[in-house]
Design an enzyme around this catalytic site. Structure first.
Site, short mmCIF file in Angstrom:
data_model
loop_
_atom_site.label_atom_id
_atom_site.label_comp_id
_atom_site.label_asym_id
_atom_site.label_seq_id
_atom_site.Cartn_x
_atom_site.Cartn_y
_atom_site.Cartn_z
N TYR A 170 -44.97 43.83 21.43
CA TYR A 170 -45.82 42.67 21.35
C TYR A 170 -45.97 42.31 19.89
CZ TYR A 170 -50.02 39.83 21.41
OH TYR A 170 -50.92 38.82 21.23
N TRP A 182 -45.39 38.76 16.81
CA TRP A 182 -44.84 37.44 16.51
C TRP A 182 -43.42 37.54 15.98
CZ3 TRP A 182 -48.21 32.82 15.07
CH2 TRP A 182 -49.36 32.80 15.87
#
Length: 767
Positions: free
Chosen positions: A105, A107
């Protein structure tokens, strides 16, 4: 040389001198360029950069324990691949594909092709799949409750939502629950060609729209000087919203036509609201005890809502608390009672000010994308239950309408994220990370997650590879041409996984016969084809790549969410059980969650000021203004923002004086879960009784690898609870945390006399 590229913080012209990135300069079409980009060039060459593959010494000796504190041995890529292949095959032999957790998880990158987690999952999907995770830490509770109430998640993120031009043209009152926080609007997962949110808020103020920010912490940005601040106790949002709704109902201001046509279950909710079912009217006097807001202020605000076209929004942070589903649900109910949902520029949506350009008119075509493919295994856990899974294999939990059994994980693989930033109760996570046989991490820098790995594979930054950007809320896409050669032995995610796919005989499935530029061209051409389907014409790839960016057309019509539904709920029903807005949820009634009622209600939190011991304060942990999550923490504006080399904690002067704390002091924040040091920053922008310590300071323990250590740098997740928002969503509740605060006498304790500018500096021990 100067070329255009994209980062999470915006597009930038990259100046390269003698083969090194010298600086980044703002894109000329960006009216509100982010200062965070100043640190990107510094980060490329930081001392914390992972320069080559490494393997943990203890793991080579056959030990699971010691992660986080062990030394690492540098190896070449082929040796690293040998270790990775052997660990993967061992996990598959021991437990099959459900023994592999790759819920990465993060960006990762503004680039749409070199997205780290996508490549990891794509590769593992070619060899039979893995255990994944659902939801996001940003709005996990909302992702579960919103579809049950309004049929989908457009109201929460992505998709079509009410646009700022419609709001400005029609609304006369905007309530921001959880604050506006324009610093959050600096970032977007796919990059931003133009930071539009500050200008939209300014235009709303210039038009004379009354904007009220309801939050424990004032939005201190000077561009928000015309915004009213209504402070309230953390965790009491639902009580305030109920009281506003009570006044609407009690004074006969309910929009009965909208309620009858477009909602289901109001008649079962109203007796609770008015106190007829439990003897407790949820009126302004009652809410004042919970919120700390004077009853007359609540009454006046309710009447202003009834008399003015309104738009209601809540930051994503508001649902990261105990019972976090309730404030979102109750805001939907309040807007429905006012009859505002679906009116031009009115109603309710979430996340405005929580991320870049939420509410910006969406481009006609969605952003470029690269697919991980389908996971053949189909196993997953809720996003915030990683430590629970590792510590309690075989345990069953309730989640939404499912009973989930935690798998027994033998191998964890993380790419493009840092759970030692965003996961709650970090001491518990340290303990959990000792359990698997192998942990593999792809990383650019020696983050705490990399230091807790067994095998670390060095990854490139976005300036060291080719890519293209794209965000659902941005009308620009940038050609991200490679600016410099990879630093050290770093490789792109595609180049990391391609040799592994070859070892497992799945190279054709993983790469489909394309190289890096072949994929980028395919992704763009798919993007261009979809644009043609909606009447938009984009240049051919070579022209796009040469110019450096493309600007996408946006609709001329000012869209309002649920406008079709409001006009004709029979022809345009919602995807709920009733086809309407569910004030009483038949799904929740039948799902068997003891801690969630079929209608929204006030549930007193376990941790909040209403249950605080003498001397305790409520800690909130917002997103930082100086970085994205933990990215760029040790460089640029984030490093310069430190106080005594530590993350600044905002303290009201009243609370500081009671504890003998002065501005700039090093302070100790503690509770039963953990301890951390921070730098005191005194301000009246935080209400008394509340501390604000932003997330993202790199976890820097006195005793690495020990679950009871003191963090030196100011990571608030040393203090946050593992208690979920509810059994419905199993979401993180970081904003429900009580702590003690004191001045830290660090000079009397040499073992914690560390810190200095950018405390996470210093590479992990390498032998």
């Amino acid at each position: 040389m100067s070329d255009l590229s994209a980062t999470h913080w915006g597009f930038a012209h990259v100046d390269v001198e003698d083969g090194r990135v010298a600086r980044l300069r703002p894109f000329e079409k960006d009216a509100n360029a982010s200062p965070i980009q100043d640190g990107v060039a510094e980060a490329v060459y930081a001392a914390t950069r992972v320069g080559r593959p490494h393997v943990r010494k203890g793991w080579l000796e056959g030990r699971r324990d010691g992660r986080g504190g062990d030394a690492f041995v540098p190896v070449d890529w082929e040796t690293a691949y040998d270790h990775v292949e052997r660990a993967l095959r061992q996990a598959l032999d021991n437990g099959g594909n459900e023994a592999i957790f790759a819920g990465s998880y993060g960006w990762g990158s503004a680039g749409r092709f070199h997205h780290a987690a996508t490549h990891l999952k794509r590769f593992l999907n070619t060899i039979g799949g893995f255990v994944d995770q659902k939801q996001t830490y940003s709005f996990a509770a909302g992702q579960i409750i919103c579809p049950h109430v309004v049929g989908d998640n457009r109201i929460l993120f992505g998709g079509e939502t009410t646009v700022w031009p419609a709001i400005i043209e029609n609304a006369r009152l905007i309530l921001f629950f959880g604050g506006i926080n324009l610093t959050n609007a600096q970032v977007s997962a796919g990059g931003l060609g133009n930071h539009a949110t500050p200008d939209w808020v300014s235009k709303a103020l210039q038009r004379g729209i009354r904007i009220i920010s309801i939050t424990p912490k004032r939005d201190a940005d000077p561009r928000l000087a015309g915004v009213e601040w209504l402070p309230l106790r953390p965790g009491s949002d639902v009580a305030l919203i109920l009281a506003l709704a009570h006044t609407i109902a009690d004074e006969g201001r309910l929009d009965r036509d909208f309620i009858d046509r477009c909602t289901s279950g109001y008649d079962r909710f109203e007796p609770y609201l008015l106190g007829q079912s439990d003897g407790v009217p949820k009126d302004a006097a009652w809410a004042s005890h919970q919120t700390g807001i004077e009853p007359q202020i609540i009454l006046d605000l309710a009447r202003a809502l009834a008399e003015s076209p309104s738009f209601l929004t809540a930051s994503w942070s508001m649902q990261r608390q105990e019972n976090g589903e309730q404030p979102l649900w109750m805001l939907i109910v309040l807007s429905a009672m006012l009859g505002e949902i679906g009116r031009p520029g009115g109603g309710v949506s979430f996340g405005y000010g929580s991320v870049g350009n939420r509410g910006e008119p969406r481009p006609l075509v969605s952003s470029p994308s690269f697919s991980a493919g389908k996971n053949p295994l189909g196993r997953f856990i809720p996003v915030a239950r990683v430590a629970d899974m590792l510590l309690h294999p075989g345990e069953t939990i309730r989640f939404d309408d499912l009973d989930l059994v935690y798998p027994r994980i033998d191998l964890v693989w993380w790419a493009g994220g840092n759970p030692f930033h965003h996961h709650q109760d970090l001491n518990r996570l340290v303990e959990a990370f000792q359990k698997p046989s192998t942990i593999i991490v792809n990383e650019i820098w020696w983050t705490a997650t990399a230091r807790h790995a067994d095998i670390v594979l060095p990854a490139t930054t976005s300036l060291e590879r080719n890519d293209l950007s794209g965000s659902p809320t941005d009308r620009f896409s940038a050609a991200m041409r490679r600016q410099i050669d990879p630093v050290g032995e770093a490789r792109s995610e595609f180049d990391i996984f391609l040799p592994l796919a070859a070892r497992f005989g799945t190279e054709a499935l993983y790469a489909e016969g394309l190289d890096e530029m072949g994929w980028i061209r395919r992704i763009y051409e798919d993007f261009r084809t979809r644009a043609v389907g909606v009447g938009a014409e984009l240049p051919e790839f070579d022209a796009f790549w040469e110019k450096g960016y493309v600007e996408l057309p946006v609709p001329e019509r000012h869209y309002t969410l649920f406008e079709d539904f409001r006009r004709d709920p029979e022809r345009h029903p919602l995807a709920t059980a009733s086809g309407k807005i569910e004030i009483w949820s038949s799904f929740i009634e039948q799902a068997g969650h003891a801690d969630v009622h079929p209608h929204p209600r006030w549930v007193e939190p376990v941790e909040w000021l209403g249950t605080a011991e003498a001397g305790q304060l409520h800690l909130v942990s917002p997103q930082p203004s100086t970085r994205l999550h933990s990215q760029l923490d040790g460089v640029g504006v984030s490093r310069r923002s430190k106080v005594a080399g530590r993350e600044p904690v905002l303290i009201n002067p009243i609370d500081a004086a009671a504890r003998g704390i002065a501005d700039g002091d090093v302070v100790l924040i503690r509770n039963a879960r953990g301890r951390c040091l921070a730098g005191a920053k005194l301000s009246e922008d935080i209400m008394p009784g509340v501390l604000s310590l932003p997330t993202g300071a790199w976890y820097s323990p006195v005793e690495p690898g020990k679950a009871s250590s003191l963090d030196l740098h100011g990571n608030p997740n040393m203090l946050t609870t593992n208690r979920p928002t509810s059994s419905l969503s199993q979401a993180p509740a970081q904003h429900s945390a009580l702590v003690f605060l004191s001045k830290a006498n660090i000079y009397d304790q040499p073992q914690i006399h560390r810190g200095g500018p950018g405390a996470p500096q210093g590479q992990t021990n390498v032998v």
